[in-house]
Design a protein around this motif. Structure first.
Motif, PDB file in Angstrom:
ATOM      1  N   LEU A   1      56.526   9.076  -4.479  1.00  0.00           N
ATOM      2  CA  LEU A   1      58.079   8.560  -4.267  1.00  0.00           C
ATOM      3  C   LEU A   1      57.752   7.045  -3.727  1.00  0.00           C
TER       4      LEU A   1
ATOM      5  N   CYS B   1      56.719   4.808  -6.410  1.00  0.00           N
ATOM      6  CA  CYS B   1      57.947   4.635  -7.294  1.00  0.00           C
ATOM      7  C   CYS B   1      58.676   3.520  -6.748  1.00  0.00           C
TER       8      CYS B   1
ATOM      9  N   SER C   1      56.010  18.759 -10.400  1.00  0.00           N
ATOM     10  CA  SER C   1      56.850  18.147  -9.432  1.00  0.00           C
ATOM     11  C   SER C   1      56.991  16.410  -9.725  1.00  0.00           C
TER      12      SER C   1
ATOM     13  N   LEU D   1      60.092  14.463 -10.785  1.00  0.00           N
ATOM     14  CA  LEU D   1      60.600  13.289  -9.700  1.00  0.00           C
ATOM     15  C   LEU D   1      60.818  12.040 -10.897  1.00  0.00           C
TER      16      LEU D   1
ATOM     17  N   ASP E   1      61.482  12.297 -14.225  1.00  0.00           N
ATOM     18  CA  ASP E   1      62.429  12.737 -15.067  1.00  0.00           C
ATOM     19  C   ASP E   1      63.748  12.570 -14.636  1.00  0.00           C
ATOM     20  N   ASN E   2      64.091  13.226 -13.367  1.00  0.00           N
ATOM     21  CA  ASN E   2      65.306  13.469 -12.896  1.00  0.00           C
ATOM     22  C   ASN E   2      65.661  12.463 -11.854  1.00  0.00           C
ATOM     23  N   TYR E   3      64.846  11.665 -11.361  1.00  0.00           N
ATOM     24  CA  TYR E   3      65.322  10.827 -10.353  1.00  0.00           C
ATOM     25  C   TYR E   3      65.089   9.292 -10.612  1.00  0.00           C
ATOM     26  N   MET E   4      63.668   9.008 -11.085  1.00  0.00           N
ATOM     27  CA  MET E   4      63.452   7.666 -11.451  1.00  0.00           C
ATOM     28  C   MET E   4      64.209   7.136 -12.481  1.00  0.00           C
TER      29      MET E   4
ATOM     30  N   LYS F   1      66.967   8.277 -13.458  1.00  0.00           N
ATOM     31  CA  LYS F   1      68.535   8.466 -13.200  1.00  0.00           C
ATOM     32  C   LYS F   1      68.964   6.927 -12.530  1.00  0.00           C
ATOM     33  N   PHE F   2      67.905   6.287 -11.916  1.00  0.00           N
ATOM     34  CA  PHE F   2      68.266   5.301 -11.361  1.00  0.00           C
ATOM     35  C   PHE F   2      67.630   3.845 -12.205  1.00  0.00           C
TER      36      PHE F   2
END
Length: 421
Positions: free
Chosen positions: A112, A115, A134, A138, A140-143, A145-146
């Motif tokens: 994280l 990133c 995991s 991270l 696909d679902n969070y980076m 997302k932003f």
């Protein structure tokens, strides 16, 4: 490699000036693993102390202000800096032949941090298909997302890597060896590709460790570790780290400082002590793994063994070039078992796992104890069936982390389930 600072500097706290081991004297890896990074206090302690403190005391208000505004280098707050954490960082940086390391609360915390330090909305992250579940979650679902674009390619396919680079690509990311199939990326090729496109190459070196492989020397810009694994070596505590140039690590440090992704002093002390035996442990892990792989590849109820130490593995010669320890291919392997008339692929894998009497059924790895898990229903269960297929995670796949027990006992325990399929 960063050199110890021995000159007198009024803007540098004493404990930031020197290292107990002069790294300019070209010591070997085992010596560095045992002695580098430590600063002895006025107490004259031989072993590294644990600094369980959240804050620090200054000589005056002006001295405190100088520490906080950066005109004086020293400890500020243990979310920022801590002597125990700094010892671990210095030692790991020396082992990886990097200028600086930044410690984090976990391996995922290190990813994280990478990133947040090196990517922003509109950038593109190019990664291997073969990653820890995991990490994919991270990205696909969070980076995404932003606003970070993420795409994946087969880690073996150099042409696919080259074709997937975009004008907005900022980071190429891979694990080598990968989780759970211990696949090998051509780090030298990826280094050339990244430099030709002004892109950072980040390599997760968790499975190999600097005892086997130093990605920075192969052209990587940043090395990632889940210190939880082999750097500790006994499954005790969580932690992560990034290693690279001082400039890149300063960007990572500001993320850790601001985001609170900090390593605890106790955990840092555990990792520091773990580093002392890293090379010796990895030699023993690899020796056991080489023998276990030969047993598995010759067992009639095993269809495939994913381990680059096997001479017919497609990355065997590449691993020999990238890993500097003789016969050191790591100790993580995947193997696929054969289904039977009574047992479908998943049930066959579960049968072998459940039949073990000594090996630990757990998702952790890099432990002194041999561990076994079913990736499709544990480490990679959150991935879609399509994503698991792309990563090579089949229902009959078992991941094995070969430990330090007598190798005959490891083989006997695995044979108990395999023989009864």
């Amino acid at each position: 490699m960063s050199q110890p600072q021995t000159h007198e500097d009024s803007n540098l706290d004493l404990n930031w000036r020197s290292d107990a081991l002069d790294l300019g004297l070209d010591y070997g890896m085992q010596t560095i693993a045992v002695r580098a990074g430590q600063h002895r206090t006025d107490e004259g302690e031989h072993s590294e102390p644990i600094f369980t403190t959240s804050s620090y005391v200054y000589k005056s208000a002006a001295d405190a202000a100088a520490h906080f505004d950066g005109t004086k280098t020293g400890n500020v707050y243990s979310r920022h800096t801590n002597p125990s954490v700094r010892t671990f960082e210095r030692r790991l940086a020396a082992l990886e032949n990097g200028e600086r390391a930044v410690a984090t609360a976990s391996g995922m915390g290190a990813i994280l941090t990478m990133c947040l330090a090196y990517l922003k909305a509109g950038d593109h992250l190019l990664a291997a298909n073969q990653l820890f579940g995991s990490s994919i979650g991270l990205f696909d679902n969070y980076m995404a997302k932003f606003g970070v674009e993420v795409s994946y390619v087969d880690c073996f396919d150099n042409e696919a890597w080259a074709n997937a680079v975009q004008p907005n690509t900022k980071v190429i990311y891979c694990e080598s060896p990968s989780n759970p199939l211990a696949q090998i990326c051509d780090i030298g090729f990826l280094s050339q590709l990244s430099k030709a496109n002004d892109v950072l190459l980040v390599v997760d070196n968790c499975f190999a460790t600097p005892a086997l492989q130093r990605p920075l020397e192969l052209g990587a810009d940043v090395v990632i570790h889940s210190a939880t694994k082999y750097l500790d070596g006994q499954g005790r505590v969580l932690g992560g780290a990034l290693v690279g140039s001082d400039k890149l690590m300063q960007a990572a440090f500001t993320v850790v400082r601001s985001g609170g992704i900090s390593m605890s002093p106790f955990n840092a002390w555990v990792f520091t002590k773990g580093l002392e035996t890293l090379k010796i442990r990895m030699q023993a892990h690899c020796s056991n793994a080489n023998q276990v792989a030969q047993f598995l590849v010759n067992h009639p109820n095993v269809s495939t063994v994913h381990f680059s130490g096997l001479t017919d593995h497609p990355s065997h010669e590449l691993t020999k070039r990238q890993h500097h320890m003789k016969d050191g291919y790591g100790a993580i392997m995947g193997f696929e078992v054969k289904a039977t008339a009574e047992l479908d692929p998943k049930s066959a894998a579960w049968h072998v796992i459940d039949a073990t009497r000594m090996v630990s059924i757990t998702n952790n790895l890099g432990d002194a104890k041999t561990t076994i898990t079913h990736p499709a229903t544990t480490t990679h269960f959150r991935l879609s069936p399509e994503a698991r297929a792309e990563a090579g995670v089949k229902d009959n796949l078992i991941r094995l982390s070969v430990g330090l027990e007598d190798v005959e006992d490891i083989i006997k325990d695995l044979a108990h389930g395999l023989d009864s399929l």
